[in-house]
Design a protein around this motif. Structure first.
Motif, PDB file in Angstrom:
ATOM      1  N   ASP A  14     -30.884 -68.039  41.983  1.00 46.96           N
ATOM      2  CA  ASP A  14     -31.938 -68.972  41.590  1.00 46.96           C
ATOM      3  C   ASP A  14     -33.332 -68.370  41.700  1.00 46.96           C
ATOM      4  N   ASP A  15     -33.497 -67.332  42.536  1.00 45.27           N
ATOM      5  CA  ASP A  15     -34.811 -66.707  42.650  1.00 45.27           C
ATOM      6  C   ASP A  15     -35.042 -65.628  41.596  1.00 45.27           C
ATOM      7  N   GLY A  16     -34.068 -65.435  40.699  1.00 48.87           N
ATOM      8  CA  GLY A  16     -34.219 -64.460  39.637  1.00 48.87           C
ATOM      9  C   GLY A  16     -33.622 -63.105  39.932  1.00 48.87           C
ATOM     10  N   THR A  17     -33.076 -62.921  41.114  1.00 48.59           N
ATOM     11  CA  THR A  17     -32.482 -61.638  41.475  1.00 48.59           C
ATOM     12  C   THR A  17     -31.139 -61.464  40.783  1.00 48.59           C
ATOM     13  N   THR A  18     -30.960 -60.329  40.123  1.00 50.80           N
ATOM     14  CA  THR A  18     -29.702 -60.107  39.407  1.00 50.80           C
ATOM     15  C   THR A  18     -28.668 -59.379  40.242  1.00 50.80           C
ATOM     16  N   TYR A  19     -29.094 -58.696  41.310  1.00 51.14           N
ATOM     17  CA  TYR A  19     -28.177 -57.871  42.088  1.00 51.14           C
ATOM     18  C   TYR A  19     -27.888 -58.538  43.422  1.00 51.14           C
ATOM     19  N   MET A  20     -26.651 -58.488  43.849  1.00 47.88           N
ATOM     20  CA  MET A  20     -26.241 -59.160  45.074  1.00 47.88           C
ATOM     21  C   MET A  20     -25.733 -58.147  46.099  1.00 47.88           C
ATOM     22  N   GLY A  21     -26.025 -58.392  47.361  1.00 48.01           N
ATOM     23  CA  GLY A  21     -25.426 -57.640  48.450  1.00 48.01           C
ATOM     24  C   GLY A  21     -25.736 -56.159  48.461  1.00 48.01           C
ATOM     25  N   ALA A  22     -26.948 -55.770  48.081  1.00 49.99           N
ATOM     26  CA  ALA A  22     -27.290 -54.348  48.082  1.00 49.99           C
ATOM     27  C   ALA A  22     -27.238 -53.783  49.497  1.00 49.99           C
ATOM     28  N   THR A  23     -26.441 -52.745  49.690  1.00 50.73           N
ATOM     29  CA  THR A  23     -26.335 -52.108  51.000  1.00 50.73           C
ATOM     30  C   THR A  23     -26.271 -50.603  50.830  1.00 50.73           C
ATOM     31  N   GLN A  24     -26.693 -49.899  51.863  1.00 53.49           N
ATOM     32  CA  GLN A  24     -26.514 -48.460  51.890  1.00 53.49           C
ATOM     33  C   GLN A  24     -25.092 -48.156  52.346  1.00 53.49           C
ATOM     34  N   ILE A  25     -24.477 -47.133  51.776  1.00 59.03           N
ATOM     35  CA  ILE A  25     -23.117 -46.744  52.152  1.00 59.03           C
ATOM     36  C   ILE A  25     -23.082 -45.278  52.536  1.00 59.03           C
ATOM     37  N   ARG A  26     -22.083 -44.918  53.338  1.00 57.73           N
ATOM     38  CA  ARG A  26     -21.965 -43.535  53.804  1.00 57.73           C
ATOM     39  C   ARG A  26     -21.290 -42.639  52.773  1.00 57.73           C
ATOM     40  N   ASP A  27     -20.358 -43.202  52.003  1.00 61.16           N
ATOM     41  CA  ASP A  27     -19.623 -42.409  51.032  1.00 61.16           C
ATOM     42  C   ASP A  27     -19.096 -43.341  49.949  1.00 61.16           C
ATOM     43  N   LEU A  28     -18.280 -42.814  49.056  1.00 54.70           N
ATOM     44  CA  LEU A  28     -17.796 -43.572  47.914  1.00 54.70           C
ATOM     45  C   LEU A  28     -16.363 -44.074  48.087  1.00 54.70           C
ATOM     46  N   SER A  29     -15.922 -44.183  49.318  1.00 55.15           N
ATOM     47  CA  SER A  29     -14.587 -44.686  49.588  1.00 55.15           C
ATOM     48  C   SER A  29     -14.376 -46.054  48.975  1.00 55.15           C
ATOM     49  N   GLY A  30     -13.215 -46.258  48.343  1.00 55.93           N
ATOM     50  CA  GLY A  30     -12.898 -47.546  47.764  1.00 55.93           C
ATOM     51  C   GLY A  30     -13.440 -47.763  46.364  1.00 55.93           C
ATOM     52  N   LEU A  31     -14.211 -46.803  45.870  1.00 53.75           N
ATOM     53  CA  LEU A  31     -14.784 -46.908  44.526  1.00 53.75           C
ATOM     54  C   LEU A  31     -14.099 -45.910  43.590  1.00 53.75           C
ATOM     55  N   ILE A  32     -14.161 -46.194  42.314  1.00 55.02           N
ATOM     56  CA  ILE A  32     -13.687 -45.252  41.309  1.00 55.02           C
ATOM     57  C   ILE A  32     -14.865 -44.375  40.901  1.00 55.02           C
ATOM     58  N   LEU A  33     -14.714 -43.084  41.067  1.00 58.06           N
ATOM     59  CA  LEU A  33     -15.815 -42.177  40.776  1.00 58.06           C
ATOM     60  C   LEU A  33     -16.106 -42.152  39.278  1.00 58.06           C
ATOM     61  N   TRP A  34     -17.405 -42.206  38.949  1.00 61.02           N
ATOM     62  CA  TRP A  34     -17.817 -42.315  37.538  1.00 61.02           C
ATOM     63  C   TRP A  34     -19.279 -41.942  37.459  1.00 61.02           C
ATOM     64  N   SER A  35     -19.619 -40.920  36.713  1.00 60.48           N
ATOM     65  CA  SER A  35     -20.991 -40.452  36.682  1.00 60.48           C
ATOM     66  C   SER A  35     -21.266 -39.664  35.419  1.00 60.48           C
ATOM     67  N   GLY A  36     -22.528 -39.726  34.962  1.00 59.39           N
ATOM     68  CA  GLY A  36     -22.922 -38.990  33.770  1.00 59.39           C
ATOM     69  C   GLY A  36     -23.669 -37.715  34.065  1.00 59.39           C
ATOM     70  N   VAL A  37     -24.063 -37.509  35.314  1.00 64.92           N
ATOM     71  CA  VAL A  37     -24.777 -36.280  35.673  1.00 64.92           C
ATOM     72  C   VAL A  37     -24.239 -35.772  36.998  1.00 64.92           C
TER      73      VAL A  37
END
Length: 249
Positions: free
Chosen positions: A226-249
């Motif tokens: 409702d405040d206009g924020t499009t991104y939720m739960g932004a946090t810093q992470i130590r590594d990419l565990s649990g994610l599918i690696l995907w990058s253009g550079v």
């Protein structure tokens, strides 16, 4: 430190209070020397998962609820995306962004660089989320206003985003370059998708955030708070565990 933080806030569209805001908020703090790990209790620092070379096997078909892309891109009955799509990348602002105009999108782009029309499929939702992030990093007031008007779900959140975009006359891009490093489609139905994206700054800091997407009017749009924020739960992470690696550079 407050002066440095203020300076970064002024020049980095990810850190100012608007609909572009919170995606790299924690990452931006790292850029000004504030290192705070917001890891859930018990989370390990395991090595990042290896990237997969497999491609999406979904074949274009009519989507299960009959929704059609506004520019005629093929839909898919698939509801998962367990491997990274083989993507072509191009720079949008300073962020490498996936593009496949004939299959996943963006199927339409105007003279200002505004990109719309993504496939009604998990990969289309992923491409839409990534393109919206990239457009938001451009620092262009015109593009921000178009984003709020065209690519956000109508309601109080979009109204707030449009007010913020109209009031923001800055046109400088991000002073803290970020690039996507991985994703996870947390949930997907033909009408809704929740997508996690992980980013890395040029200093090597990693951050993770969620975009909530909705299929409407033949395209994927972001459901803002409702405040206009499009991104939720932004946090810093130590590594990419649990994610599918995907990058253009």
């Amino acid at each position: 430190m407050s002066q440095s933080t203020e300076s970064t806030t002024e020049s980095n569209p990810f850190t100012r209070p608007g609909f572009i805001v919170a995606a790299a908020m924690v990452v931006a703090l790292v850029a000004v020397g504030i290192v705070i790990f917001l890891l859930p209790k018990g989370q390990s620092s395991a090595e990042p998962a290896p990237a997969s070379s497999s491609t999406v096997t979904a074949s274009p078909s009519a989507s299960s609820d009959g929704g059609k892309s506004i520019c005629g891109l093929p839909g898919s009955a698939e509801t998962t995306l367990g491997t990274a799509p083989q993507s072509k990348w191009e720079l949008v602002g300073r962020i490498a962004t996936p593009t496949d105009p004939k299959t996943f999108g963006p199927g339409e782009s105007d003279s200002s660089g505004f990109r719309t029309c993504f496939a009604h499929s998990p990969t289309g939702a992923l491409y839409a989320a990534m393109n919206i992030v990239a457009l938001g990093s451009s620092g262009s007031t015109d593009l921000e206003q178009k984003l709020a008007d065209k690519l956000l779900v109508p309601g109080a959140g979009r109204d707030a985003a449009m007010r913020q975009a109209a009031a923001d006359s800055r046109t400088t891009g991000s002073s803290t370059p970020i690039q996507v490093r991985g994703f996870l489609i947390k949930s997907y139905t033909p009408g809704e998708a929740n997508i996690d994206l992980a980013f890395e700054t040029d200093k090597g800091a990693l951050g993770r955030t969620t975009l909530s997407m909705r299929w409407m009017d033949g395209d994927w749009k972001v459901k803002p708070a409702d405040d206009g924020t499009t991104y939720m739960g932004a946090t810093q992470i130590r590594d990419l565990s649990g994610l599918i690696l995907w990058s253009g550079v």
